[in-house]
Enzyme design. Structure first.
Site, PDB file in Angstrom:
ATOM      1  N   THR A   1       0.856  -1.177   0.000  1.00 31.93           N
ATOM      2  CA  THR A   1       0.000   0.000   0.000  1.00 31.93           C
ATOM      3  C   THR A   1       0.885   1.216   0.000  1.00 31.93           C
ATOM      4  O   THR A   1       1.954   1.182   0.605  1.00 31.93           O
ATOM      5  CB  THR A   1      -0.817  -0.016   1.319  1.00 31.93           C
TER       6      THR A   1
ATOM      7  N   ARG B   1     -13.589  -8.643   0.143  1.00 33.95           N
ATOM      8  CA  ARG B   1     -12.638  -8.444   1.237  1.00 33.95           C
ATOM      9  C   ARG B   1     -12.136  -7.000   1.243  1.00 33.95           C
ATOM     10  O   ARG B   1     -11.735  -6.456   0.209  1.00 33.95           O
ATOM     11  CB  ARG B   1     -11.462  -9.398   1.076  1.00 33.95           C
ATOM     12  N   VAL B   2     -12.141  -6.392   2.403  1.00 36.57           N
ATOM     13  CA  VAL B   2     -11.560  -5.057   2.565  1.00 36.57           C
ATOM     14  C   VAL B   2     -10.526  -5.147   3.679  1.00 36.57           C
ATOM     15  O   VAL B   2     -10.792  -5.752   4.725  1.00 36.57           O
ATOM     16  CB  VAL B   2     -12.655  -4.024   2.930  1.00 36.57           C
ATOM     17  N   GLY B   3      -9.364  -4.570   3.434  1.00 36.57           N
ATOM     18  CA  GLY B   3      -8.307  -4.597   4.441  1.00 36.57           C
ATOM     19  C   GLY B   3      -8.333  -3.355   5.321  1.00 36.57           C
ATOM     20  O   GLY B   3      -9.367  -2.691   5.468  1.00 36.57           O
TER      21      GLY B   3
ATOM     22  N   THR C   1       1.065  -0.630   6.393  1.00 39.07           N
ATOM     23  CA  THR C   1       1.080  -1.461   5.193  1.00 39.07           C
ATOM     24  C   THR C   1       1.314  -2.894   5.628  1.00 39.07           C
ATOM     25  O   THR C   1       1.860  -3.144   6.698  1.00 39.07           O
ATOM     26  CB  THR C   1       2.164  -0.993   4.195  1.00 39.07           C
ATOM     27  N   GLY C   2       0.881  -3.824   4.799  1.00 43.08           N
ATOM     28  CA  GLY C   2       1.029  -5.227   5.153  1.00 43.08           C
ATOM     29  C   GLY C   2      -0.331  -5.885   5.311  1.00 43.08           C
ATOM     30  O   GLY C   2      -1.337  -5.344   4.851  1.00 43.08           O
TER      31      GLY C   2
HETATM   32  N1  ASP Z   1      -2.731  -3.289   3.881  1.00 43.60           N
HETATM   33  C1  ASP Z   1      -3.168  -3.758   2.596  1.00 43.60           C
HETATM   34  C2  ASP Z   1      -4.373  -4.635   2.755  1.00 43.60           C
HETATM   35  O1  ASP Z   1      -4.431  -5.417   3.664  1.00 43.60           O
HETATM   36  C3  ASP Z   1      -2.138  -4.465   1.810  1.00 43.60           C
HETATM   37  C4  ASP Z   1      -0.704  -4.089   2.046  1.00 43.60           C
HETATM   38  O2  ASP Z   1      -0.377  -2.965   2.396  1.00 43.60           O
HETATM   39  O3  ASP Z   1       0.183  -4.925   1.871  1.00 43.60           O
HETATM   40  O4  ASP Z   1      -5.238  -4.585   1.911  1.00 43.60           O
END
Ligand code: ASP
Length: 340
Positions: free
Chosen positions: A200, A228-230, A251-252
């Site tokens: 992200t 799906r929503v993160g 992020t992650g």
């Molecule tokens: N945080 C984002 C999500 O879970 C993905 C990412 O940043 O790696 O959608």
């Protein structure tokens, strides 16, 4: 392409930045006498370097942090070689590219969109949600309808590369994270079809008026379940800004960030006197405490900026980098500290 002219290991910058940021509650008041490092913009991952340049143009011209973060994150949103943000993003497991974004300003105003399809710049839709509606978040069909009614162009977002990767993934359909995929070249030949990718852009800026804003935008986990929503579009999880204290972004793997309301946690820890780096570290430790086995296998990184223009980051795994741009350094890429 990303300019890697300046790349500093966290240990190097840690000595100067983190000692300034390492205030205890007792000494926090001293910061008011110290020169504030502004304007400044920071953002996640190596693609943050190019994004920061666009944000800097706004900040350097005396523009607002809000305008800066929107302009900044629109760069990776438009970059077709970026497989985890905006138009180049990989689809869900049914082949739909769905985008998530949120934005927050120095007055606590915020806007978000989730599971938005067919629109290349979700961050700008999120800003309009903030400015033109009584709501904070619009999702799915409603978000698309709002975007189209406000002049956004409907586009096909699934790229040939994204479609090929999705078809390759369908053959095995395994849902396993690739940690730090953004450090690989953005090519599908390096991304086996049975793996998914994520990452992200989270951006935080402090403008010359001392106002903070943040933005966060992603296509989320590639090959995620439909719907799906993160964490990224969720205020408090993927992003939080409090102009009295600072801002944070994540992020992650978003599920773990949501579980700990990560960005809000980082800001509240800074309010208690922790430096940006220490606050991020504490939030990462919270994830480990809640899910120790999961934490070993996934990546989560936090990035924070305080009111003094001090910044820091921490992640679970090695490989999380962040970009910094201020009056002293325009294209700094910092290799963040990590637990594992
Ligand atoms: N945080 C984002 C999500 O879970 C993905 C990412 O940043 O790696 O959608």
């Amino acid at each position: 392409m990303i300019d890697r002219r300046t790349f500093i290991k966290a240990g190097t910058i840690g000595a100067s930045v983190f000692s300034i940021g390492g205030l205890t509650a007792a000494t926090a008041t001293q910061r008011t006498n110290r020169a504030i490092n502004k304007p400044i913009v920071i953002s996640t991952w190596n693609f943050g370097v190019a994004a920061n340049q666009a944000a800097w143009e706004v900040l350097d011209g005396g523009g607002s942090a809000l305008d800066a973060v929107e302009a900044g994150v629109r760069i990776p949103e438009a970059d077709l070689s970026n497989l985890t943000v905006g138009k180049g993003g990989y689809p869900d497991r049914d082949g739909h590219v769905t985008l998530d974004a949120c934005i927050m300003d120095h007055q606590g105003n915020c806007g978000a969109v989730a599971a938005l399809e067919h629109i290349a710049h979700p961050i700008s839709v999120a800003r309009l949600v903030m400015e033109k509606t009584p709501h904070v978040m619009l999702v799915g069909e409603g978000a698309l309808q709002f975007a189209l009614e406000n002049g956004f162009e409907r586009e096909r977002l699934l790229t040939p590369e994204g479609e090929a990767a999705w078809k390759a993934w369908l053959k095995e359909g395994k849902y396993e994270p690739v940690i730090n995929i953004e450090n690989e070249s953005y090519t599908t030949d390096k991304l086996p079809g049975n793996q998914y990718n994520h990452d992200t852009i989270g951006m935080l800026a402090l403008d010359s008026n001392g106002h903070l804003s943040g933005a966060c935008t992603t296509s989320g986990m590639a090959f995620k379940m439909r719907g799906r929503v993160g964490d990224s579009p969720i205020i408090g999880a993927g992003l939080y800004v409090d102009n009295e204290v600072g801002g944070a972004t994540a992020t992650g793997v978003g599920e773990e960030v949501i579980r700990t309301v990560g960005s809000f946690l980082v800001v509240e820890l800074m309010r208690q006197g922790l430096s940006p780096r220490d606050a991020c570290r504490e939030a990462v430790e919270r994830i480990i405490k809640k899910k120790p086995e999961t934490a070993k296998k996934i990546q989560v990184g936090f990035l924070a900026l305080n009111k003094g223009g001090e910044y820091g980051a921490f992640s679970l795994q090695n490989g999380f980098s962040y970009a910094v741009c201020d009056t002293n350094q325009r294209d700094l890429l910092v290799d963040g500290e990590h637990v594992y």
